[in-house]
Design a protein around this motif. Structure first.
Motif, PDB file in Angstrom:
ATOM      1  N   ASP A   1      39.571  34.990  34.140  1.00 37.66           N
ATOM      2  CA  ASP A   1      40.517  36.179  34.645  1.00 37.66           C
ATOM      3  C   ASP A   1      40.220  36.206  35.831  1.00 37.66           C
ATOM      4  N   LEU A   2      41.098  37.179  36.591  1.00 35.53           N
ATOM      5  CA  LEU A   2      41.096  37.451  37.903  1.00 35.53           C
ATOM      6  C   LEU A   2      39.751  38.100  38.363  1.00 35.53           C
ATOM      7  N   ASP A   3      39.312  38.740  37.588  1.00 37.56           N
ATOM      8  CA  ASP A   3      37.851  39.677  37.887  1.00 37.56           C
ATOM      9  C   ASP A   3      36.948  38.475  38.176  1.00 37.56           C
ATOM     10  N   ILE A   4      36.728  37.752  37.196  1.00 34.23           N
ATOM     11  CA  ILE A   4      35.680  36.707  37.191  1.00 34.23           C
ATOM     12  C   ILE A   4      35.862  35.871  38.357  1.00 34.23           C
ATOM     13  N   GLY A   5      37.215  35.204  38.188  1.00 35.59           N
ATOM     14  CA  GLY A   5      37.435  34.240  39.147  1.00 35.59           C
ATOM     15  C   GLY A   5      37.574  34.299  40.633  1.00 35.59           C
TER      16      GLY A   5
END
Length: 617
Positions: free
Chosen positions: A385-389
């Motif tokens: 997801d964006l948080d990880i990516g």
């Protein structure tokens, strides 16, 4: 005025509010890197708008000596640099906290709070005094607040200066400007404010053998190590930086040393559907190929995904999830694609999906995805997801085993084909649901017609119901068998025997682990299980059966993981309780703790030993 009395060294969170497009990202990164180099567990969350310039943007930093660095909605310090969001930003500071602001112009009295200390530094005036151009003044204002925070929070000045030297060492004039801005902010804070604050940093050196890296970069590196030579894509936030990172790595490591020619194909397609087709064409020909996209891209790729499932063509698809539906909120995070990934495309389909929890697993799961795709001859999804990516995470250093050899699956080369009386592409001769495949050009004996239309086990066109059902049942069996080969679930037992379970996936991990610890302080012990892939391994159903009640944490509105456990793990509905969080910000532990407490109190009203204040989005 209330003041914290407990030791807050290396245990606090602060937020920086600026205007998008003013260059604050570099300053915030500098600050987070300096804390990391002091060996203190730290996280940084960039909450930015999807427009290019002008709207408010925030950067949240949390430090925690115990390693609990999931996002928190409580901030001890606000760096308020955007007048347009003053009211909202100041309201978010906890009672007893601090607000650092630009005092070149006085704050409106309506913004003041009696329970918060306001720390004014005339940043704009100081920049006007020290720097000439408008753009330089805007940029150096950001570096100047880093200098002030260095003094207020006890960041080691030598570390900050060393980072600036590493970044701008080849641009002396720029380096000098940054040094000036840091020093001005630092000295002004020390001369006019009480430094350091009760919330302060102290070197821990607790992060030996750890790195700061974002998930998209780590995933791109995993693709490189896995042997990928083809990437086809269409730009979309938040996955674009993954292809950019892969391009950068490939430019260095996919180049023939003798001829200088690149041994990689990176293709920007006209749309996501075309990108998916390019990936499947490359893998059908024997290359390791992938694409990176987000939810809207998966929607457009669905036609080819169905073809790959039915025609049994390997392919790796990275879905860096963002907030939907439709365009949604492109720069916010969510786990809203889970069901659409698992059942992507029309008709009866089901897919293998790997769900990394952090950038380290983006690296390892990327490698695993290529092996699984070729072993099972099917699309495999890596769902981050964006948080990880897009955010940098502190993770263990990435390791590589030089003995690794790609699992190409059941491929018959020319020599093997010579020993086969007759080759039939979709014949399950071993009983494991996986047929043998060949690569084009190897041998005329291995030629076959790839069919997305109805076919029988011999690859012949058919509309005969039993022959069609025979293939479809084998495909279902093949995917079910993959459960034993996806990355193993993570089990984190409670410190005491527990009748309560917690299940979550992906980036929810850190918040759930923190919630697990906080619930234990309240006398509620809970075991935690994190499935790392789909189809679910048998341990998932076993975990649910072993607990009286299991709380399923979803970062989406519709409790997609909760429903998937009922449908695919055979979980009894009455043994599951859903907790959802879907505002677009990363999951805080508060959401999990509050969800569990509410359910426990509803079932058997009791007075918890300490009530957790509900302050989450």
């Amino acid at each position: 005025m209330t003041r914290p009395t407990q030791d807050r060294t290396n245990r606090f969170a602060f937020k920086i509010a600026t205007v998008n497009g003013t260059g604050s990202a570099s300053a915030n990164t500098l600050l987070r890197q300096a804390i990391f180099r002091m060996g203190i567990p730290v996280s940084g969350k960039n909450l930015f708008p999807s427009n290019i310039q002008g709207l408010p943007t925030w950067y949240e930093i949390r430090v925690n000596a115990d390693g609990h660095v999931a996002r928190t909605p409580r901030f001890d310090l606000m760096v308020a640099m955007n007048p347009a969001s003053y009211a909202r930003d100041i309201a978010e500071v906890v009672s007893g906290g601090w607000v650092l602001y630009d005092s070149t112009r006085p704050l409106d009295r309506s913004l003041l709070r009696d329970d918060v200390t306001f720390l004014g530094i005339p940043f704009a005036a100081l920049c006007a005094e020290k720097f000439a151009g408008v753009r330089e003044r805007i940029l150096m204002k950001n570096i100047m607040y880093v200098g002030a925070l260095t003094a207020l929070l006890g960041v080691e000045l030598d570390v900050v200066r060393a980072l600036l030297s590493e970044t701008y060492g080849r641009k002396q004039a720029l380096l000098d400007s940054n040094y000036t801005a840091i020093d001005v902010g630092y000295e002004h804070a020390r001369a006019h404010l009480a430094c350091p604050l009760p919330i302060r940093l102290e070197r821990m050196d607790a992060l030996a053998d750890h790195i700061l890296v974002d998930g998209n970069t780590a995933a791109a590196l995993g693709c490189l190590f896995a042997g990928a030579t083809v990437a086809a894509w269409y730009p979309i936030t938040p996955s674009t930086s993954m292809i950019e990172a892969f391009s950068s790595f490939a430019a260095k490591y996919r180049k023939d040393p003798a001829s200088g020619k690149r041994r990689v194909a990176i293709l920007q397609a006209e749309d996501e559907l075309a990108a998916a087709g390019m990936v499947l064409g490359a893998t059908w020909n024997g290359a390791r190929a992938f694409t990176a996209t987000s939810g809207p891209g998966i929607s457009l790729m669905s036609e080819f995904i169905g073809l790959a499932y039915y025609a049994e063509i390997p392919g790796v698809f990275f879905d860096v999830q963002r907030v939907g539906p439709s365009t949604g909120m492109p720069t916010r995070t969510q786990q809203g694609d889970l069901l659409s990934i698992v059942y992507a495309s029309h008709g009866d389909t089901k897919h293998i999906a790997l769900v990394p929890a952090d950038p380290h697993e983006c690296f390892t799961h990327a490698v695993a995805a290529f092996d699984l795709a070729e072993r099972f001859q099917t699309p495999v999804f890596v769902v981050s997801d964006l948080d990880i990516g897009m955010n940098d995470w502190v993770v263990p250093r990435l390791r590589w085993d030089d003995t690794y050899r790609p699992d190409r699956g059941k491929v018959l080369d020319a020599a093997a084909l010579e020993r086969v009386e007759k080759f039939s592409r979709y014949l399950d001769s071993d009983g494991d649901g996986i047929p043998y495949r060949t690569l084009p050009g190897q041998s005329a004996k291995g030629a076959f017609f790839t069919r997305g239309s109805g076919h029988d086990r011999f690859g012949r066109y058919t509309e005969d119901p039993p022959a069609y059902a025979d293939v479809m049942e084998r495909l279902a069996r093949k995917i079910e068998n993959a459960a034993a080969h996806v990355p193993a679930s993570e089990h984190i037992p409670a410190a005491a025997p527990a009748t309560v379970g917690l299940i979550a996936i992906g980036s929810s991990r850190r918040a759930v682990i923190e919630a697990q610890a906080r619930l234990a302080e309240l006398g509620i012990h809970a075991d935690f299980l994190r499935p790392c892939g789909f189809p679910f391994a048998p341990d998932v159903a076993g975990f649910i059966a072993a607990h009286d009640i299991t709380f399923v944490v979803d970062q989406n509105r519709d409790a997609q993981l909760h429903h998937l456990l009922i449908m695919e793990a055979g979980a009894p509905r009455e043994k599951l309780h859903s907790i959802t969080h879907f505002g677009g910000y990363p999951l805080p532990a508060d959401a999990v703790v509050d969800g569990v407490l509410a359910a426990v109190q509803a079932a058997a009203p009791v007075e918890p030993r300490r009530r957790i204040v509900e302050v989450h989005s």
